[in-house]
Design an enzyme around this catalytic site. Structure first.
Site, PDB file in Angstrom:
ATOM      1  N   GLU A   1       0.851  -1.195   0.000  1.00 52.70           N
ATOM      2  CA  GLU A   1       0.000   0.000   0.000  1.00 52.70           C
ATOM      3  C   GLU A   1       0.881   1.236   0.000  1.00 52.70           C
ATOM      4  OE1 GLU A   1      -2.842   0.240   3.233  1.00 52.70           O
ATOM      5  OE2 GLU A   1      -3.640   2.153   2.499  1.00 52.70           O
TER       6      GLU A   1
ATOM      7  N   ASN B   1      -6.621   1.770   2.835  1.00 58.64           N
ATOM      8  CA  ASN B   1      -7.328   3.040   2.989  1.00 58.64           C
ATOM      9  C   ASN B   1      -6.893   4.047   1.930  1.00 58.64           C
ATOM     10  OD1 ASN B   1      -8.431   1.828   5.242  1.00 58.64           O
ATOM     11  ND2 ASN B   1      -7.117   2.889   6.703  1.00 58.64           N
TER      12      ASN B   1
ATOM     13  N   ASN C   1     -12.101  -0.905  -0.851  1.00 56.02           N
ATOM     14  CA  ASN C   1     -11.440  -1.421   0.359  1.00 56.02           C
ATOM     15  C   ASN C   1     -12.250  -1.075   1.595  1.00 56.02           C
ATOM     16  OD1 ASN C   1      -8.960  -2.290   1.972  1.00 56.02           O
ATOM     17  ND2 ASN C   1      -9.237  -0.195   2.709  1.00 56.02           N
ATOM     18  N   GLU C   2     -12.517  -2.059   2.418  1.00 56.44           N
ATOM     19  CA  GLU C   2     -13.132  -1.863   3.747  1.00 56.44           C
ATOM     20  C   GLU C   2     -14.252  -0.824   3.708  1.00 56.44           C
ATOM     21  OE1 GLU C   2     -10.090  -1.194   6.729  1.00 56.44           O
ATOM     22  OE2 GLU C   2      -9.513  -3.304   6.667  1.00 56.44           O
TER      23      GLU C   2
ATOM     24  N   TYR D   1      -6.914  -8.435  11.938  1.00 58.88           N
ATOM     25  CA  TYR D   1      -5.669  -8.141  12.649  1.00 58.88           C
ATOM     26  C   TYR D   1      -5.870  -8.557  14.094  1.00 58.88           C
ATOM     27  CZ  TYR D   1      -4.555  -5.214   8.610  1.00 58.88           C
ATOM     28  OH  TYR D   1      -4.302  -4.776   7.333  1.00 58.88           O
TER      29      TYR D   1
ATOM     30  N   GLU E   1      -6.330  -9.024   3.816  1.00 61.15           N
ATOM     31  CA  GLU E   1      -5.478  -8.376   4.824  1.00 61.15           C
ATOM     32  C   GLU E   1      -5.505  -9.248   6.069  1.00 61.15           C
ATOM     33  OE1 GLU E   1      -6.030  -4.199   5.714  1.00 61.15           O
ATOM     34  OE2 GLU E   1      -6.555  -3.765   3.632  1.00 61.15           O
TER      35      GLU E   1
ATOM     36  N   GLN F   1       1.499  -5.956   5.826  1.00 60.29           N
ATOM     37  CA  GLN F   1       1.863  -5.672   4.449  1.00 60.29           C
ATOM     38  C   GLN F   1       3.256  -6.233   4.204  1.00 60.29           C
ATOM     39  OE1 GLN F   1       1.104  -1.507   3.562  1.00 60.29           O
ATOM     40  NE2 GLN F   1      -0.991  -1.644   4.337  1.00 60.29           N
TER      41      GLN F   1
HETATM   42  O1  AHR Z   1      -3.030  -2.526   6.347  1.00 57.12           O
HETATM   43  C1  AHR Z   1      -3.232  -1.287   6.967  1.00 57.12           C
HETATM   44  C2  AHR Z   1      -4.655  -0.780   6.860  1.00 57.12           C
HETATM   45  O2  AHR Z   1      -5.517  -1.624   7.573  1.00 57.12           O
HETATM   46  C3  AHR Z   1      -5.243  -0.762   5.468  1.00 57.12           C
HETATM   47  O3  AHR Z   1      -4.936   0.406   4.785  1.00 57.12           O
HETATM   48  C4  AHR Z   1      -6.714  -0.838   5.735  1.00 57.12           C
HETATM   49  O4  AHR Z   1      -7.418  -1.468   4.698  1.00 57.12           O
HETATM   50  C5  AHR Z   1      -6.817  -1.574   7.043  1.00 57.12           C
HETATM   51  O5  AHR Z   1      -7.672  -0.936   7.930  1.00 57.12           O
END
Ligand code: AHR
Length: 506
Positions: A27, A72, A172-173, A244, A292, A349
């Site tokens: 990203e 993001n 995305n999201e 996460y 992710e 990432q």
């Molecule tokens: O990977 C970091 C961020 O986490 C990404 O930009 C977003 O998609 C997520 O919230």
């Protein structure tokens, strides 16, 4: 000493594994692109400015697919800013990460870098500030051979051959309130289906990924997924998931079991997809794109790194400890267990930003502990998942109740007949005595037993000490007839590799 037994049946294939399970994510965030994959002037940089040391580490990982450009970032990105003569590209403010984006890397350079490292692109379109028309234009710019204004523009920019990007993410999201242009499930579902439809009018062989809810922790989960599938089931191939995990407000014992959160999430979304398949009277089985996933401790979001509007500041640069590495390994094992439905997955990432690879600007690159489970999975975890039935001693947790000390999965490479057992001993103080009975009789020989562990659960790799966490060959592991016996140290990641006899040199 704790213990576990297992039976491994190489002839009982549970699923093939899509190589894209070992994908990654780049990203425009922090130093992932600038100072990460790209740093002109670095002693190892090639003519295009890509860091050779990073390229080598990425090639070693055999990364099959890389998601780009966000995250993001993509939700306010104008792709036109990143193409054409570099000196004419605008400097823009990226509100999402509060940085200045120089646009020195854009779509075309990213594709060049993908070719360099041997990965295919997973391209995300902006459905935050933009919409289906821009997605349509980007697709034509990238994939049409020539003879249209947008394809000819790409050629004029220096890329004669079309990029042939097969797999596309629709935003995305989009359920997240932090997302630029975030939407309700109905708004997004309508936009997603129409964007997918127009992209398919250009090429009906594209693979299209729609945003699922971005975290099991959000109130939108999992109703968002149901509504999006209600709108878009027939037009998409994948639903995306993100996760996460961290040890905030968790004991170490609970943290080590956190991959069970991913297990629950995959089961829930798989069940929902199957329900929606029936509801849509569809022949198509929806696949999952876990685009992710990682360990992420929010404390690494230091306020000074988000002081506006710096160029490529050191944002979200987490240092991973042994226990984080084991949780990361557990997440990877969970993805492999669910490879029948999770066909694509991307670590978030690749470089510097919550990443397996770290760099110093102008200086060296090094591997974090989490690099190794990913390396082992990508190298030895291809082919098929085979039956492994585990009976393990357990330990108590507050969140998950009794949790097995052993977390494990087995894979087989049909081209060689090699078997690989990935195994974690989550016990914090005791080694684990493991006996695995092979049901197909073999015979097999031990290629190697790799183990990654450390006396200090908080040990890390740093620029000064880059090899504190690294795998070594374990001694004492035996294959006698149909029985494998091994000792897994407390808090360890293990890879037991077997070859059918006679042993072939690989
Ligand atoms: O990977 C970091 C961020 O986490 C990404 O930009 C977003 O998609 C997520 O919230």
């Amino acid at each position: 000493m704790t213990s576990a037994t297992a039976t491994l049946d190489p002839s009982l294939v549970l699923t093939d594994i899509d190589p894209r399970l070992y994908g990654n994510f780049v990203e425009h965030l922090g130093r992932c692109v600038y100072g990460g994959i790209y740093e002109p002037g670095h002693p190892t940089a090639d003519d295009a400015g890509f860091r050779g040391d990073v390229t080598a580490l990425v090639r070693d990982l055999r990364v099959p697919i890389v998601r780009y450009p966000g995250g993001n970032f993509v939700s306010a990105y104008d792709w036109e800013d990143g193409v054409g003569p570099r000196e004419q590209r605008p400097r823009r403010l990226d509100f999402a990460w509060k940085t200045t984006e120089t646009n020195q890397i854009g779509t075309n350079e990213f594709i060049d870098w993908c070719r360099l490292v041997g990965a295919e692109p997973l391209m995300a379109v902006n459905l935050g500030t933009r919409g289906m028309n821009d997605a349509r234009r980007l697709l034509e710019y990238c994939n049409h051979p020539g003879g249209s204004a947008l394809a000819d523009l790409r050629i004029a920019h220096g890329w004669r051959e079309p990029h042939a990007i097969k797999t596309w993410c629709l935003g995305n999201e989009m359920d997240a309130t932090w997302q630029t242009g975030h939407k309700t499930a109905d708004e997004y579902g309508r936009l997603a289906v129409e964007t997918a439809r127009v992209m398919r009018q250009f090429d009906d062989t594209l693979e299209i990924v729609a945003c699922g809810s971005c975290s099991p922790g959000l109130p939108t989960y999992p109703e968002w997924d149901r509504v999006v599938l209600e709108h878009a089931y027939d037009q998409i191939d994948f639903l995306s998931l993100h996760l996460y995990v961290n040890d905030l407000e968790r004991t170490v014992a609970d943290y080590l079991a956190a991959p069970l959160l991913m297990e629950q999430q995959i089961r829930a979304i798989t069940g929902l997809c199957d329900y929606m398949q029936v509801r849509h009277r569809s022949k198509k089985r929806m696949m999952l794109c876990f685009d992710e996933w990682n360990v992420w401790d929010w404390h690494y979001m230091h306020p000074a790194d988000f002081r506006p509007w710096q160029e490529a500041p050191s944002q979200v640069e987490q240092t991973y400890r042994l226990i984080d590495t084991l949780v990361f390994g557990g997440l990877l094992i969970t993805l492999i267990k669910h490879a029948a439905r999770v066909r694509i997955a991307c670590v978030a990432q690749l470089v510097n930003v919550i990443a397996p690879i770290m760099t110093a600007t102008g200086g060296p690159a090094w591997k974090q502990g989490i690099y190794y489970p990913l390396l082992h999975g990508s190298r030895y975890g291809r082919g098929e998942v085979v039956s492994l039935q585990v009976r393990s001693q357990t330990y108590p947790t507050a969140t998950f109740g009794e949790v097995p000390c052993l977390d494990a999965v087995a894979t087989r490479d049909p081209s060689t007949g090699d078997l690989t057992l990935f195994a974690i001993n989550r016990h914090q103080s005791e080694p684990l005595s493991l006996s695995v009975r092979l049901l197909d009789g073999g015979p097999y020989s031990l290629r190697e037993h790799l183990v990654l562990t450390h006396a200090d659960p908080l040990a890390t790799n740093t620029r000064e000490a880059p090899d504190t966490l690294r795998p070594h060959r374990a001694e004492g592991t035996k294959v006698c007839g149909d029985l494998i016996s091994a000792t897994l140290p407390a808090l360890s990641w293990n890879v037991v590799r077997l070859a059918p006899e006679p042993l072939t040199g690989r």
